[in-house]
Design a protein around this motif. Structure first.
Motif, PDB file in Angstrom:
ATOM      1  N   ASP A  67       0.877  -1.172   0.000  1.00 60.07           N
ATOM      2  CA  ASP A  67       0.000   0.000   0.000  1.00 60.07           C
ATOM      3  C   ASP A  67       0.917   1.226   0.000  1.00 60.07           C
ATOM      4  O   ASP A  67       1.359   1.690   1.047  1.00 60.07           O
ATOM      5  N   VAL A  68       1.256   1.672  -1.204  1.00 60.31           N
ATOM      6  CA  VAL A  68       2.201   2.781  -1.377  1.00 60.31           C
ATOM      7  C   VAL A  68       1.538   3.819  -2.263  1.00 60.31           C
ATOM      8  O   VAL A  68       0.914   3.479  -3.261  1.00 60.31           O
ATOM      9  N   GLN A  69       1.651   5.086  -1.860  1.00 58.24           N
ATOM     10  CA  GLN A  69       1.038   6.153  -2.646  1.00 58.24           C
ATOM     11  C   GLN A  69       2.052   7.248  -2.936  1.00 58.24           C
ATOM     12  O   GLN A  69       2.946   7.498  -2.123  1.00 58.24           O
ATOM     13  N   GLU A  70       1.857   7.891  -4.078  1.00 60.45           N
ATOM     14  CA  GLU A  70       2.698   9.037  -4.413  1.00 60.45           C
ATOM     15  C   GLU A  70       2.426  10.160  -3.440  1.00 60.45           C
ATOM     16  O   GLU A  70       1.294  10.359  -3.010  1.00 60.45           O
ATOM     17  N   PHE A  71       3.472  10.898  -3.105  1.00 58.84           N
ATOM     18  CA  PHE A  71       3.325  11.970  -2.118  1.00 58.84           C
ATOM     19  C   PHE A  71       4.305  13.076  -2.501  1.00 58.84           C
ATOM     20  O   PHE A  71       5.430  13.111  -2.016  1.00 58.84           O
ATOM     21  N   GLY A  72       3.904  13.918  -3.440  1.00 56.05           N
ATOM     22  CA  GLY A  72       4.803  14.980  -3.864  1.00 56.05           C
ATOM     23  C   GLY A  72       5.847  14.465  -4.851  1.00 56.05           C
ATOM     24  O   GLY A  72       5.762  13.354  -5.337  1.00 56.05           O
ATOM     25  N   VAL A  73       6.851  15.292  -5.118  1.00 45.85           N
ATOM     26  CA  VAL A  73       7.863  14.965  -6.123  1.00 45.85           C
ATOM     27  C   VAL A  73       8.849  13.922  -5.590  1.00 45.85           C
ATOM     28  O   VAL A  73       9.494  14.148  -4.570  1.00 45.85           O
ATOM     29  N   ASN A  74       8.933  12.797  -6.288  1.00 50.68           N
ATOM     30  CA  ASN A  74       9.875  11.724  -5.933  1.00 50.68           C
ATOM     31  C   ASN A  74       9.682  11.163  -4.520  1.00 50.68           C
ATOM     32  O   ASN A  74      10.577  10.525  -3.979  1.00 50.68           O
ATOM     33  N   SER A  75       8.524  11.438  -3.916  1.00 48.51           N
ATOM     34  CA  SER A  75       8.248  10.947  -2.569  1.00 48.51           C
ATOM     35  C   SER A  75       7.051  10.014  -2.579  1.00 48.51           C
ATOM     36  O   SER A  75       6.127  10.184  -3.379  1.00 48.51           O
ATOM     37  N   PHE A  76       7.084   9.064  -1.662  1.00 46.99           N
ATOM     38  CA  PHE A  76       6.001   8.085  -1.557  1.00 46.99           C
ATOM     39  C   PHE A  76       5.709   7.828  -0.096  1.00 46.99           C
ATOM     40  O   PHE A  76       6.603   7.862   0.742  1.00 46.99           O
ATOM     41  N   VAL A  77       4.439   7.578   0.194  1.00 46.21           N
ATOM     42  CA  VAL A  77       4.047   7.192   1.555  1.00 46.21           C
ATOM     43  C   VAL A  77       3.776   5.690   1.543  1.00 46.21           C
ATOM     44  O   VAL A  77       3.012   5.203   0.699  1.00 46.21           O
ATOM     45  N   VAL A  78       4.408   4.991   2.480  1.00 45.84           N
ATOM     46  CA  VAL A  78       4.189   3.550   2.617  1.00 45.84           C
ATOM     47  C   VAL A  78       3.201   3.349   3.763  1.00 45.84           C
ATOM     48  O   VAL A  78       3.521   3.597   4.925  1.00 45.84           O
ATOM     49  N   ASN A  79       1.980   2.912   3.407  1.00 45.32           N
ATOM     50  CA  ASN A  79       0.953   2.660   4.432  1.00 45.32           C
ATOM     51  C   ASN A  79       0.918   1.203   4.856  1.00 45.32           C
ATOM     52  O   ASN A  79       0.462   0.869   5.948  1.00 45.32           O
ATOM     53  N   GLY A  80       1.353   0.318   3.969  1.00 46.73           N
ATOM     54  CA  GLY A  80       1.301  -1.101   4.286  1.00 46.73           C
ATOM     55  C   GLY A  80       2.250  -1.884   3.402  1.00 46.73           C
ATOM     56  O   GLY A  80       2.612  -1.446   2.312  1.00 46.73           O
ATOM     57  N   LEU A  81       2.657  -3.044   3.906  1.00 54.57           N
ATOM     58  CA  LEU A  81       3.594  -3.910   3.192  1.00 54.57           C
ATOM     59  C   LEU A  81       3.026  -5.323   3.122  1.00 54.57           C
ATOM     60  O   LEU A  81       2.162  -5.690   3.925  1.00 54.57           O
ATOM     61  N   PRO A  82       3.540  -6.141   2.185  1.00 55.86           N
ATOM     62  CA  PRO A  82       3.095  -7.535   2.153  1.00 55.86           C
ATOM     63  C   PRO A  82       3.373  -8.191   3.507  1.00 55.86           C
ATOM     64  O   PRO A  82       4.444  -7.991   4.079  1.00 55.86           O
ATOM     65  N   THR A  83       2.414  -8.936   3.997  1.00 59.42           N
ATOM     66  CA  THR A  83       2.524  -9.553   5.313  1.00 59.42           C
ATOM     67  C   THR A  83       3.836 -10.313   5.489  1.00 59.42           C
ATOM     68  O   THR A  83       4.485 -10.216   6.525  1.00 59.42           O
ATOM     69  N   GLU A  84       4.248 -11.051   4.419  1.00 64.54           N
ATOM     70  CA  GLU A  84       5.443 -11.887   4.601  1.00 64.54           C
ATOM     71  C   GLU A  84       6.751 -11.100   4.620  1.00 64.54           C
ATOM     72  O   GLU A  84       7.781 -11.624   5.024  1.00 64.54           O
ATOM     73  N   LEU A  85       6.714  -9.828   4.212  1.00 67.21           N
ATOM     74  CA  LEU A  85       7.940  -9.021   4.251  1.00 67.21           C
ATOM     75  C   LEU A  85       7.939  -8.041   5.417  1.00 67.21           C
ATOM     76  O   LEU A  85       8.989  -7.576   5.850  1.00 67.21           O
ATOM     77  N   ALA A  86       6.747  -7.699   5.904  1.00 69.53           N
ATOM     78  CA  ALA A  86       6.632  -6.674   6.945  1.00 69.53           C
ATOM     79  C   ALA A  86       7.464  -7.056   8.165  1.00 69.53           C
ATOM     80  O   ALA A  86       7.423  -8.192   8.631  1.00 69.53           O
ATOM     81  N   GLY A  87       8.226  -6.084   8.661  1.00 67.43           N
ATOM     82  CA  GLY A  87       8.996  -6.306   9.883  1.00 67.43           C
ATOM     83  C   GLY A  87      10.322  -7.018   9.658  1.00 67.43           C
ATOM     84  O   GLY A  87      11.133  -7.117  10.565  1.00 67.43           O
ATOM     85  N   LYS A  88      10.569  -7.536   8.454  1.00 68.28           N
ATOM     86  CA  LYS A  88      11.824  -8.255   8.224  1.00 68.28           C
ATOM     87  C   LYS A  88      12.945  -7.308   7.827  1.00 68.28           C
ATOM     88  O   LYS A  88      14.100  -7.524   8.154  1.00 68.28           O
ATOM     89  N   GLN A  89      12.612  -6.262   7.070  1.00 67.73           N
ATOM     90  CA  GLN A  89      13.602  -5.263   6.665  1.00 67.73           C
ATOM     91  C   GLN A  89      12.912  -3.911   6.737  1.00 67.73           C
ATOM     92  O   GLN A  89      11.705  -3.832   6.884  1.00 67.73           O
ATOM     93  N   SER A  90      13.696  -2.851   6.592  1.00 64.96           N
ATOM     94  CA  SER A  90      13.074  -1.523   6.577  1.00 64.96           C
ATOM     95  C   SER A  90      12.277  -1.355   5.292  1.00 64.96           C
ATOM     96  O   SER A  90      12.547  -2.017   4.293  1.00 64.96           O
ATOM     97  N   GLU A  91      11.296  -0.455   5.343  1.00 65.09           N
ATOM     98  CA  GLU A  91      10.473  -0.175   4.165  1.00 65.09           C
ATOM     99  C   GLU A  91      11.352   0.230   2.982  1.00 65.09           C
ATOM    100  O   GLU A  91      11.136  -0.192   1.857  1.00 65.09           O
TER     101      GLU A  91
END
Length: 173
Positions: free
Chosen positions: A89-113
């Motif tokens: 769950d990633v959305q554009e947020f201004g120029v070259n910026s993105f907001v990460v609201n959610g990650l795939p369950t199997e990757l979440a918490g294993k590495q940084s966004e």
């Protein structure tokens, strides 16, 4: 029958150097590279997730904003609709910026966004060089990120599950 007799006598799989799984088959033994096998299983899993759009998203407690280089930002922007079914769950947020609201369950918490998305972009660039289509490339990238690595110790149940899942693949080899 012969199959039942074989199943009773078959030895449990075992791990070699934390890299290979040795499994007994009717004609002898088979050596399976655990990382490659897991990547193949996950690759098919992610491809089917993109087709059925069934990815599970783990919402982040605090959405995080990330800035990317213009090139990576353009690539990520093009991929947003494709990676959503994988659980991003990633959305554009201004120029070259993105907001990460959610990650795939199997990757979440294993590495940084950031490292998850950077690795996805890097692997995707390689996939494009290999002339894979976007879905194949993304499925490959995700599989490479999420697969168990060489040197990871597995117990007997995990090894057997990996073998069973590998042979359930459309292309186990």
């Amino acid at each position: 029958g012969v199959d039942e007799a074989f199943a009773k006598q078959r030895k449990a799989p075992y791990q070699l150097q934390g890299t290979y799984i040795v499994s007994q088959i009717k004609s002898g033994y088979m050596l399976i590279d655990q990382q490659s096998a897991h990547e193949r299983i996950l690759y098919e899993h992610y491809l089917s997730m993109m087709e059925t759009r069934q990815g599970s998203i783990q919402q982040q407690l605090f959405p995080i904003t990330l800035n990317f280089s213009p090139n990576d930002a353009t690539l990520l922007k093009d991929l947003l609709s494709e990676i959503q079914p994988l659980g991003f769950d990633v959305q554009e947020f201004g120029v070259n910026s993105f907001v990460v609201n959610g990650l795939p369950t199997e990757l979440a918490g294993k590495q940084s966004e950031r490292s998850i998305l950077e690795s996805l972009l890097e692997q995707h660039k390689i996939g494009l060089e290999l002339q894979l289509n976007t879905r194949e490339s993304l499925a490959r990238s995700m599989a490479r990120s999420a697969a168990i690595k060489r040197g990871q110790l597995l117990n007997e149940v995990e090894m057997q599950a990996l073998i069973d899942q590998l042979f359930a693949c459309a292309m186990p080899f």
